[in-house]
Design a protein around this motif. Structure first.
Motif, PDB file in Angstrom:
ATOM      1  N   ILE A 194       5.430   4.097   2.083  1.00 18.48           N
ATOM      2  CA  ILE A 194       4.724   2.899   2.580  1.00 18.48           C
ATOM      3  C   ILE A 194       4.473   2.985   4.082  1.00 18.48           C
ATOM      4  O   ILE A 194       3.905   2.064   4.666  1.00 18.48           O
ATOM      5  N   SER A 196       0.864  -1.180   0.000  1.00 11.88           N
ATOM      6  CA  SER A 196       0.000   0.000   0.000  1.00 11.88           C
ATOM      7  C   SER A 196       0.896   1.224   0.000  1.00 11.88           C
ATOM      8  O   SER A 196       1.699   1.405   0.924  1.00 11.88           O
ATOM      9  N   ARG A 199      14.285  -6.355   7.506  1.00 15.02           N
ATOM     10  CA  ARG A 199      14.444  -6.217   8.953  1.00 15.02           C
ATOM     11  C   ARG A 199      13.576  -5.093   9.526  1.00 15.02           C
ATOM     12  O   ARG A 199      13.043  -5.224  10.641  1.00 15.02           O
ATOM     13  N   ASN A 200      13.410  -3.999   8.795  1.00 11.83           N
ATOM     14  CA  ASN A 200      12.587  -2.896   9.317  1.00 11.83           C
ATOM     15  C   ASN A 200      11.122  -3.312   9.429  1.00 11.83           C
ATOM     16  O   ASN A 200      10.433  -3.001  10.409  1.00 11.83           O
ATOM     17  N   THR A 201      10.656  -4.030   8.407  1.00 10.55           N
ATOM     18  CA  THR A 201       9.270  -4.515   8.451  1.00 10.55           C
ATOM     19  C   THR A 201       9.084  -5.466   9.628  1.00 10.55           C
ATOM     20  O   THR A 201       8.101  -5.388  10.377  1.00 10.55           O
ATOM     21  N   SER A 222      16.543  -4.352  -3.298  1.00  6.71           N
ATOM     22  CA  SER A 222      17.599  -5.377  -3.435  1.00  6.71           C
ATOM     23  C   SER A 222      17.218  -6.415  -4.481  1.00  6.71           C
ATOM     24  O   SER A 222      18.039  -6.828  -5.298  1.00  6.71           O
ATOM     25  N   ASP A 260       9.197  -3.424  12.927  1.00  3.37           N
ATOM     26  CA  ASP A 260       8.031  -2.540  13.100  1.00  3.37           C
ATOM     27  C   ASP A 260       6.731  -3.321  13.239  1.00  3.37           C
ATOM     28  O   ASP A 260       5.700  -2.761  13.603  1.00  3.37           O
ATOM     29  N   GLY A 285       3.488   0.002  12.890  1.00  2.39           N
ATOM     30  CA  GLY A 285       4.257  -0.278  11.680  1.00  2.39           C
ATOM     31  C   GLY A 285       4.091   0.758  10.590  1.00  2.39           C
ATOM     32  O   GLY A 285       4.968   0.914   9.752  1.00  2.39           O
ATOM     33  N   SER A 344      18.225 -10.022   6.703  1.00  2.00           N
ATOM     34  CA  SER A 344      18.942  -9.039   7.509  1.00  2.00           C
ATOM     35  C   SER A 344      20.440  -9.231   7.326  1.00  2.00           C
ATOM     36  O   SER A 344      20.878 -10.260   6.805  1.00  2.00           O
ATOM     37  N   HIS A 345      21.215  -8.224   7.752  1.00  2.00           N
ATOM     38  CA  HIS A 345      22.670  -8.375   7.749  1.00  2.00           C
ATOM     39  C   HIS A 345      23.174  -8.913   9.092  1.00  2.00           C
ATOM     40  O   HIS A 345      24.359  -9.163   9.243  1.00  2.00           O
ATOM     41  N   ARG A 346      22.276  -9.023  10.070  1.00  2.00           N
ATOM     42  CA  ARG A 346      22.760  -9.298  11.428  1.00  2.00           C
ATOM     43  C   ARG A 346      21.884 -10.346  12.114  1.00  2.00           C
ATOM     44  O   ARG A 346      20.782 -10.635  11.642  1.00  2.00           O
ATOM     45  N   GLY A 402      10.367  -1.834   1.361  1.00  2.00           N
ATOM     46  CA  GLY A 402      10.951  -1.128   0.229  1.00  2.00           C
ATOM     47  C   GLY A 402      12.414  -1.486   0.024  1.00  2.00           C
ATOM     48  O   GLY A 402      12.891  -1.572  -1.113  1.00  2.00           O
ATOM     49  N   GLY A 403      13.136  -1.723   1.120  1.00  4.81           N
ATOM     50  CA  GLY A 403      14.546  -2.083   1.024  1.00  4.81           C
ATOM     51  C   GLY A 403      14.723  -3.435   0.373  1.00  4.81           C
ATOM     52  O   GLY A 403      15.589  -3.617  -0.499  1.00  4.81           O
ATOM     53  N   VAL A 404      13.913  -4.393   0.775  1.00  2.00           N
ATOM     54  CA  VAL A 404      13.987  -5.740   0.199  1.00  2.00           C
ATOM     55  C   VAL A 404      13.615  -5.703  -1.280  1.00  2.00           C
ATOM     56  O   VAL A 404      14.268  -6.330  -2.121  1.00  2.00           O
ATOM     57  N   ARG A 459      13.301   3.389  -4.255  1.00  2.00           N
ATOM     58  CA  ARG A 459      14.691   3.593  -3.843  1.00  2.00           C
ATOM     59  C   ARG A 459      15.550   3.856  -5.056  1.00  2.00           C
ATOM     60  O   ARG A 459      15.153   3.604  -6.186  1.00  2.00           O
TER      61      ARG A 459
HETATM   62  N1  LIG Z   1       2.460  -0.119   3.235  1.00  2.00           N
HETATM   63  C1  LIG Z   1       2.694  -1.408   3.144  1.00  2.00           C
HETATM   64  O1  LIG Z   1       2.018  -2.159   2.423  1.00  2.00           O
HETATM   65  C2  LIG Z   1       3.836  -1.995   3.933  1.00  2.00           C
HETATM   66  C3  LIG Z   1       4.204  -3.333   3.694  1.00  2.00           C
HETATM   67  C4  LIG Z   1       5.316  -3.832   4.375  1.00  2.00           C
HETATM   68  C5  LIG Z   1       5.976  -3.038   5.298  1.00  2.00           C
HETATM   69  N2  LIG Z   1       5.541  -1.766   5.515  1.00  2.00           N
HETATM   70  C6  LIG Z   1       6.268  -0.881   6.448  1.00  2.00           C
HETATM   71  O2  LIG Z   1       7.292  -0.355   5.656  1.00  2.00           O
HETATM   72  C7  LIG Z   1       8.498  -0.256   6.406  1.00  2.00           C
HETATM   73  C8  LIG Z   1       9.555  -1.056   5.643  1.00  2.00           C
HETATM   74  O3  LIG Z   1      10.738  -0.499   5.870  1.00  2.00           O
HETATM   75  P1  LIG Z   1      11.910  -0.366   4.791  1.00  2.00           P
HETATM   76  O4  LIG Z   1      11.383  -0.283   3.423  1.00  2.00           O
HETATM   77  O5  LIG Z   1      12.761   0.700   5.337  1.00  2.00           O
HETATM   78  O6  LIG Z   1      12.694  -1.682   5.031  1.00  2.00           O
HETATM   79  P2  LIG Z   1      12.647  -3.256   4.845  1.00  2.00           P
HETATM   80  O7  LIG Z   1      12.815  -3.606   3.412  1.00  2.00           O
HETATM   81  O8  LIG Z   1      11.546  -3.858   5.610  1.00  2.00           O
HETATM   82  O9  LIG Z   1      13.995  -3.572   5.649  1.00  2.00           O
HETATM   83  C9  LIG Z   1      15.238  -3.081   5.201  1.00  2.00           C
HETATM   84  C10 LIG Z   1      16.304  -3.803   5.979  1.00  2.00           C
HETATM   85  O10 LIG Z   1      16.285  -5.193   5.639  1.00  2.00           O
HETATM   86  C11 LIG Z   1      17.609  -5.688   5.558  1.00  2.00           C
HETATM   87  N3  LIG Z   1      17.937  -5.943   4.157  1.00  2.00           N
HETATM   88  C12 LIG Z   1      17.366  -5.445   3.039  1.00  2.00           C
HETATM   89  N4  LIG Z   1      17.985  -5.908   1.927  1.00  2.00           N
HETATM   90  C13 LIG Z   1      18.978  -6.714   2.378  1.00  2.00           C
HETATM   91  C14 LIG Z   1      19.969  -7.502   1.734  1.00  2.00           C
HETATM   92  N5  LIG Z   1      20.060  -7.532   0.390  1.00  2.00           N
HETATM   93  N6  LIG Z   1      20.808  -8.229   2.501  1.00  2.00           N
HETATM   94  C15 LIG Z   1      20.709  -8.212   3.859  1.00  2.00           C
HETATM   95  N7  LIG Z   1      19.785  -7.465   4.523  1.00  2.00           N
HETATM   96  C16 LIG Z   1      18.948  -6.743   3.795  1.00  2.00           C
HETATM   97  C17 LIG Z   1      18.502  -4.558   6.095  1.00  2.00           C
HETATM   98  O11 LIG Z   1      18.483  -4.688   7.518  1.00  2.00           O
HETATM   99  P3  LIG Z   1      19.762  -4.690   8.485  1.00  2.00           P
HETATM  100  O12 LIG Z   1      20.931  -4.117   7.698  1.00  2.00           O
HETATM  101  O13 LIG Z   1      19.329  -3.832   9.612  1.00  2.00           O
HETATM  102  O14 LIG Z   1      19.989  -6.076   8.892  1.00  2.00           O
HETATM  103  C18 LIG Z   1      17.723  -3.328   5.670  1.00  2.00           C
HETATM  104  O15 LIG Z   1      18.060  -2.179   6.367  1.00  2.00           O
HETATM  105  C19 LIG Z   1       8.213  -0.766   7.788  1.00  2.00           C
HETATM  106  O16 LIG Z   1       8.052   0.315   8.661  1.00  2.00           O
HETATM  107  C20 LIG Z   1       6.908  -1.548   7.625  1.00  2.00           C
HETATM  108  O17 LIG Z   1       6.097  -1.471   8.775  1.00  2.00           O
HETATM  109  C21 LIG Z   1       4.512  -1.226   4.858  1.00  2.00           C
END
Ligand SMILES: NC(=O)c1ccc[n+]([C@@H]2O[C@H](COP(=O)([O-])OP(=O)(O)OC[C@H]3O[C@@H](n4cnc5c(N)ncnc54)[C@H](OP(=O)(O)O)[C@@H]3O)[C@@H](O)[C@H]2O)c1
Length: 197
Positions: free
Chosen positions: A16, A9, A74-76, A142, A79, A26, A98-100, A137-139, A169
């Motif tokens: 997001i 969404s 990891r952020n998802t 990647s 959160d 979240g 995650s990286h950790r 979004g991070g995943v 991104r």
């Molecule tokens: N609106 C929606 O439909 C929706 C859906 C899902 C989530 N969300 C929200 O959206 C936010 C998502 O956050 P985001 O986009 O910042 O992050 P994210 O994709 O959930 O997490 C990013 C983190 O995941 C790890 N990561 C990502 N790619 C990686 C890789 N290639 N190798 C190893 N680790 C990797 C890293 O964590 P580390 O380096 O810390 O280990 C990175 O900082 C959350 O607040 C969640 O509640 C919303």
């Protein structure tokens, strides 16, 4: 083999979450991004308690029923309070990328710290022929970078949040998309794109 899809969404300005997403909140102050899950009369056949408009239920259940495993960033995961030790999807396994280390991981969850290729491969194995859903979004960035994504779905909500966690991104090169379906519904427009390879 199943597809790799991402469905989020997203506000019209590409967020997001709203401001200050954190454990237990979240979406931060962007809770309205999920209003369309509950603003209709059609119960979801996949997620208990969801009551959507008829067009949203059709799109949502079509996608949700296909998913056999998710890869969450990891952020998802943080959160969402670690999804209570289980999965965000009633019929799918959960892989955390995650990286950790994640000391709180349970036996119902799988941690991968060796990168997106390994996380998606593990999720495809766990999905047993069904699709893998990417969460975060991070995943997604990647996975796009690694050329692993088949479909990107935007459930676009007509609001400008102004701030939050961005869906879009920086990418090292263009990713071409082809629109498969655009479904207007109350409070949301569902845009389903295929990734061109
Ligand atoms: N609106 C929606 O439909 C929706 C859906 C899902 C989530 N969300 C929200 O959206 C936010 C998502 O956050 P985001 O986009 O910042 O992050 P994210 O994709 O959930 O997490 C990013 C983190 O995941 C790890 N990561 C990502 N790619 C990686 C890789 N290639 N190798 C190893 N680790 C990797 C890293 O964590 P580390 O380096 O810390 O280990 C990175 O900082 C959350 O607040 C969640 O509640 C919303």
């Amino acid at each position: 083999m199943g597809k790799v899809i991402s469905a989020h969404s997203v506000s019209a300005d590409g967020y997001i979450t709203g401001r200050d997403p954190r454990a237990g909140h979240g979406l931060g102050d962007g809770g309205m991004l999920f209003d369309w899950y509950f603003d209709g009369d059609t119960p979801s056949q996949v997620f208990d308690g969801f009551k959507l408009s008829e067009p949203s239920a059709r799109v949502f259940d079509f996608l949700a029923a296909r998913v056999g495993a998710v890869v969450a960033g990891r952020n998802t995961y943080e959160d969402s309070d670690h999804f209570g030790g289980g999965s965000p999807h009633p019929g799918a396994k959960m892989v955390l990328l995650s990286h950790r280390p994640a000391p709180e991981i349970t036996e119902r969850q799988t941690l991968v710290t060796t990168g997106i290729e390994d996380a998606v491969a593990k999720a495809l194995e766990l999905a047993e022929g069904k699709d893998v859903g990417l969460m975060g979004g991070g995943v997604l960035a990647s996975a796009l970078e690694a050329g692993l994504v088949d479909e990107v779905v935007l459930h676009q909500v007509p609001i400008l949040l102004g701030e939050g966690r961005p869906f879009f991104r920086k990418l090292p090169k263009h990713v071409k998309l082809a629109l498969v379906e655009a479904v207007p519904a109350p409070g949301v427009t569902h845009l389903r794109y295929e990734v061109r390879r």
